[in-house]
Design an enzyme around this catalytic site. Structure first.
Site, mmCIF file in Angstrom:
data_model
loop_
_atom_site.group_PDB
_atom_site.id
_atom_site.type_symbol
_atom_site.label_atom_id
_atom_site.label_comp_id
_atom_site.label_asym_id
_atom_site.label_seq_id
_atom_site.Cartn_x
_atom_site.Cartn_y
_atom_site.Cartn_z
ATOM 1 N N CYS A 2 0.833 -1.198 0.000
ATOM 2 C CA CYS A 2 0.000 0.000 0.000
ATOM 3 C C CYS A 2 0.869 1.250 0.000
ATOM 4 O O CYS A 2 1.995 1.244 0.485
ATOM 5 C CB CYS A 2 -0.898 0.014 1.228
ATOM 6 S SG CYS A 2 -1.909 -1.458 1.437
ATOM 7 N N ARG A 27 3.831 0.116 -7.256
ATOM 8 C CA ARG A 27 3.893 -0.828 -6.144
ATOM 9 C C ARG A 27 2.781 -1.873 -6.219
ATOM 10 O O ARG A 27 2.845 -2.898 -5.542
ATOM 11 C CB ARG A 27 3.788 -0.070 -4.813
ATOM 12 C CG ARG A 27 4.961 0.845 -4.544
ATOM 13 C CD ARG A 27 4.628 1.865 -3.490
ATOM 14 N NE ARG A 27 4.444 1.269 -2.186
ATOM 15 C CZ ARG A 27 5.299 1.395 -1.167
ATOM 16 N NH1 ARG A 27 6.405 2.087 -1.334
ATOM 17 N NH2 ARG A 27 5.056 0.870 -0.005
ATOM 18 N N TRP A 74 -3.575 -2.306 -1.226
ATOM 19 C CA TRP A 74 -3.432 -3.703 -1.643
ATOM 20 C C TRP A 74 -4.102 -4.524 -0.564
ATOM 21 O O TRP A 74 -3.685 -4.535 0.586
ATOM 22 C CB TRP A 74 -1.952 -4.051 -1.770
ATOM 23 C CG TRP A 74 -1.672 -5.403 -2.344
ATOM 24 C CD1 TRP A 74 -1.604 -5.748 -3.660
ATOM 25 C CD2 TRP A 74 -1.390 -6.600 -1.601
ATOM 26 N NE1 TRP A 74 -1.294 -7.078 -3.783
ATOM 27 C CE2 TRP A 74 -1.172 -7.630 -2.539
ATOM 28 C CE3 TRP A 74 -1.313 -6.907 -0.247
ATOM 29 C CZ2 TRP A 74 -0.862 -8.935 -2.159
ATOM 30 C CZ3 TRP A 74 -1.024 -8.198 0.140
ATOM 31 C CH2 TRP A 74 -0.797 -9.196 -0.820
ATOM 32 N N ASN A 99 -0.920 1.434 6.232
ATOM 33 C CA ASN A 99 -0.184 0.301 5.685
ATOM 34 C C ASN A 99 0.142 -0.637 6.832
ATOM 35 O O ASN A 99 0.508 -0.184 7.916
ATOM 36 C CB ASN A 99 1.135 0.739 5.040
ATOM 37 C CG ASN A 99 0.934 1.576 3.802
ATOM 38 O OD1 ASN A 99 -0.183 1.745 3.331
ATOM 39 N ND2 ASN A 99 2.024 2.116 3.288
ATOM 40 N N GLY A 100 0.057 -1.942 6.605
ATOM 41 C CA GLY A 100 0.414 -2.892 7.638
ATOM 42 C C GLY A 100 -0.757 -3.760 8.034
ATOM 43 O O GLY A 100 -1.809 -3.774 7.390
ATOM 44 N N GLU A 481 13.893 -18.969 -10.470
ATOM 45 C CA GLU A 481 13.577 -17.578 -10.809
ATOM 46 C C GLU A 481 12.834 -17.493 -12.137
ATOM 47 O O GLU A 481 11.896 -16.690 -12.284
ATOM 48 C CB GLU A 481 14.869 -16.757 -10.864
ATOM 49 C CG GLU A 481 14.713 -15.325 -11.354
ATOM 50 C CD GLU A 481 13.860 -14.447 -10.464
ATOM 51 O OE1 GLU A 481 13.571 -13.312 -10.891
ATOM 52 O OE2 GLU A 481 13.478 -14.871 -9.356
ATOM 53 N N LYS A 485 9.111 -15.852 -12.552
ATOM 54 C CA LYS A 485 8.781 -14.769 -13.480
ATOM 55 C C LYS A 485 7.587 -15.139 -14.347
ATOM 56 O O LYS A 485 6.704 -14.322 -14.584
ATOM 57 C CB LYS A 485 9.989 -14.433 -14.355
ATOM 58 C CG LYS A 485 11.062 -13.647 -13.666
ATOM 59 C CD LYS A 485 10.567 -12.256 -13.298
ATOM 60 C CE LYS A 485 11.349 -11.661 -12.138
ATOM 61 N NZ LYS A 485 11.046 -12.244 -10.833
ATOM 62 N N GLU A 488 4.460 -14.910 -12.251
ATOM 63 C CA GLU A 488 4.101 -13.547 -11.864
ATOM 64 C C GLU A 488 3.371 -12.793 -12.970
ATOM 65 O O GLU A 488 2.360 -12.132 -12.714
ATOM 66 C CB GLU A 488 5.364 -12.764 -11.480
ATOM 67 C CG GLU A 488 5.937 -13.116 -10.129
ATOM 68 C CD GLU A 488 7.174 -12.307 -9.810
ATOM 69 O OE1 GLU A 488 7.216 -11.666 -8.759
ATOM 70 O OE2 GLU A 488 8.115 -12.316 -10.639
ATOM 71 N N HIS A 504 12.200 -38.199 -9.287
ATOM 72 C CA HIS A 504 11.665 -38.324 -7.931
ATOM 73 C C HIS A 504 10.292 -37.670 -7.800
ATOM 74 O O HIS A 504 9.903 -37.250 -6.703
ATOM 75 C CB HIS A 504 12.648 -37.732 -6.916
ATOM 76 C CG HIS A 504 13.963 -38.435 -6.903
ATOM 77 N ND1 HIS A 504 14.139 -39.700 -6.365
ATOM 78 C CD2 HIS A 504 15.183 -38.071 -7.400
ATOM 79 C CE1 HIS A 504 15.396 -40.069 -6.509
ATOM 80 N NE2 HIS A 504 16.054 -39.105 -7.143
ATOM 81 N N LYS A 603 4.712 -4.412 -5.286
ATOM 82 C CA LYS A 603 6.148 -4.262 -5.488
ATOM 83 C C LYS A 603 6.927 -4.368 -4.182
ATOM 84 O O LYS A 603 7.917 -5.079 -4.097
ATOM 85 C CB LYS A 603 6.434 -2.901 -6.157
ATOM 86 C CG LYS A 603 7.901 -2.662 -6.483
ATOM 87 C CD LYS A 603 8.413 -3.668 -7.490
ATOM 88 C CE LYS A 603 9.864 -3.448 -7.845
ATOM 89 N NZ LYS A 603 10.367 -4.523 -8.712
#
Length: 608
Positions: A2, A27, A74, A99-100, A481, A485, A488, A504, A603
């Site tokens: 946020c 963000r 958010w 925020n939080g 990674e 990506k 996301e 496995h 973000k």
């Protein structure tokens, strides 16, 4: 996550605040709103659309104010909806942006309800608004101080009161807040980037601080109730960061900025020395006492740490442990007082990484703590004895790209420094490493030149819903990674695996409908990886292989190949991730997703 902005000063502050809010859009958010002091009351406007819609509503309503607060939300408590959007009101007298996460909000909600307060939203923030209202006896600063003492959890808040014109009160614990100093105006934000069009002078509030902001003054009271003086920082920014130039999206722009980002991160380095990590402390003494490294991070930063583990143990000969910050902070661990604790974070405000760093300190003071971070004035950079600033520049896209590659560069520099201190690198070898690092931006440009071939792969992926990524050794974290990506920015379910783990379990997923992206440099594990790929091929899997120009692959037999320049050696992970970033970007474009602001993501993750 946020975003908070606030302003108090002569004239109408609404246009400036809307612009500040728009600078926090990168963000990620699902609603936004603004609260304005009006005559004897507070007006609020909220929307589930973008900041431009909020601006249009304000223009239509003709609302103006000298003192206001605004927010991009958010969602945590309560679904994205206009009723849950901030600012949150207590009547028309108190407005709060937050925020939080307030951990004891249910207990407080029950207590406030019993006192006659009616709750309209599902948010934990409404507890804060009513709590401040219940404590208000004519002085907003006093009311906020009393209220925050009852809150458990993390918060950064900004508060307006209808009865106190031009007064804005802020408080923080665990979530960042910064005060911007203007000529006749003073400002508040969760990120100084929001205010760079207004000022370059900033004060960072400490945990427990409560601040009163008016056009004429800033008063800060610390957690013990004493007046506090916080240092003033001058932070410059370049608006070119928000200029797309020839690119369609910020993600694409930032992928192509990686040669410059790496060049800037390596700027002025002419030797490998402990002084790279701290000029004001005895970095040589601190690092010489280290016999173990603990790397803490979340998401992409965690994968950077996993990559660095291979470097630290093979080049520096030092034991390295990598922990997901959100897990490490809540489990019993065996401590080693000679451990270097390294916190890795793009923003420097990642709540779990800050918490993990604090936890490591509580377990037993290590000889040194270090931040690898992209923001010089961030909480993590201010909390460690040693630091390396990755000079990637602001990263607007939610999916990290250039921040990741510069983290890897910084971690390699740390590896080389420890190797030098431990007598594992001669002066000649150190010079060779520096030469290779100086060539790295050019090598990245060579990897970026593969974009057209990657676009061919992207066409195959656009209609799929699952993918596997394989790597071995130090390329296993790069497979992780690459999968992250793709998840996301395309919403394709993707998983990264160590290729030797195929038999496995994951091999059960392989079929003609399953693309398998394999990072296959011609290194000591190449033949092992060839065997793993044969397992995929035998089961009809669709192979997509990143390999070297000289490797012995048959395109007709071994699937779709992209050949990269030979000889990357230990720098290979930095180069191999570039095509995977491009793949995620172009698949996202073909699928029509918002690649810069993926759904449900933010973000800067400033809450647990």
């Amino acid at each position: 996550m946020c975003g908070i902005v606030g302003a108090s000063g002569p004239g109408n502050q609404v246009p400036q605040l809307v612009k500040a809010l728009s600078r926090l859009e990168y963000r990620g958010y699902d609603s936004c709103g603004i609260a304005l002091q009006a005559t004897g009351r507070i007006r609020s406007v909220r929307t589930l659309r973008r900041v431009t819609d909020l601006e249009q509503r304000l223009t239509t309503l003709g609302l103006e104010s000298t003192t206001c607060i605004a927010h991009t939300r958010w969602a945590t408590h309560g679904a994205p909806s206009e009723i849950n959007a901030h600012p949150i009101m207590s009547g028309d007298a108190i407005a709060v942006v937050h925020n939080g996460i307030i951990e004891n909000y249910q207990t407080l909600r029950i207590a406030l309800s019993s006192r006659g307060y009616t709750f309209h939203s599902e948010t934990d923030t409404e507890v804060i608004a009513h709590l401040i209202h219940s404590e208000y006896t004519g002085d907003l600063l006093v009311a906020v101080r009393r209220a925050v003492k009852q809150l458990h959890g993390a918060y950064a808040i900004a508060v307006l009161c209808a009865n106190e014109p031009e007064r804005l009160v802020a408080a923080r614990s665990g979530s960042p807040l910064v005060v911007g100093i203007g000529a006749e105006h003073n400002y508040l934000a969760s990120d100084c980037w929001a205010l760079h069009h207004l000022t370059d002078r900033f004060i960072y509030l400490d945990d427990g601080d409560v601040a009163l902001i008016t056009p004429e003054r800033i008063q800060i009271i610390d957690a013990d109730g004493r007046d506090a003086q916080r240092p003033l920082f001058r932070v410059k920014a370049h608006d070119s960061a928000v200029d797309l130039g020839p690119h369609q999206h910020f993600m694409q722009k930032e992928i192509f900025e990686q040669p410059k980002a790496v060049r800037d991160t390596l700027a002025a380095i002419d030797t490998i020395s402990p002084s790279l990590f701290g000029a004001g402390v005895d970095a040589r003494k601190l690092l010489s006492e280290v016999d173990n490294v603990l790397l803490l991070g979340c998401g992409t930063s965690y994968y950077a740490g996993l990559t660095a583990k291979y470097w630290l143990e093979s080049i520096a000969g030092i034991s390295a442990q990598v922990e997901i910050a959100s897990e490490y902070r809540y489990r019993e661990t065996v401590t080693n007082r000679r451990t270097l604790v390294v916190a890795i974070s793009q923003s420097g405000e990642t709540a779990d990484t800050i918490g993990a760093l604090d936890h490591a300190k509580e377990l037993g003071e290590p000889p040194a703590t270090m931040a690898i971070c992209n923001v010089a004035t961030s909480s993590i950079m201010r909390a460690t004895t040693l630091a390396y600033l990755t000079r990637a520049g602001i990263e607007m896209g939610v999916a990290s790209t250039k921040a990741f590659t510069t983290q890897l560069v910084a971690l390699l520099l740390l590896t080389l420094t420890l190797a030098r201190l431990r007598g594992r690198l001669t002066a000649a070898q150190t010079g060779e490493w520096l030469d290779r690092l100086r060539r790295l931006p050019t090598d990245i440009e060579s990897a970026l030149a593969l974009e057209t071939q990657i676009m061919g792969w992207a066409v195959d992926f656009a209609d799929l819903e699952h993918a596997l990524f394989l790597g071995r050794g130090m390329h296993f974290p790069i497979a992780l990674e690459g999968a992250l990506k793709l998840k996301e920015v395309t919403y394709i379910h993707a998983e990264g695996y160590a290729a030797g783990e195929l038999k496995h379990g994951p091999l059960a997923l392989v079929s003609g409908a399953m693309p398998v992206v394999t990072i296959a440099p011609d290194d000591q594990l190449f033949q092992k990886l060839v065997s793993n790929m044969a397992e995929v091929h035998a089961r009809g899997g669709r192979l997509y292989v990143l390999t070297d120009s000289s490797s012995a692959f048959d395109t007709a037999k071994d699937g779709r190949l992209i050949r990269m320049r030979d000889g990357a050696g230990m720098l290979s992970p930095i180069l191999r991730v570039i095509p995977l970033q491009l793949l995620a970007y172009h698949v996202g474009c073909l699928r029509g997703t918002d690649v810069d602001k993926p759904r449900n993501l933010a973000k800067s993750v400033t809450v647990e």
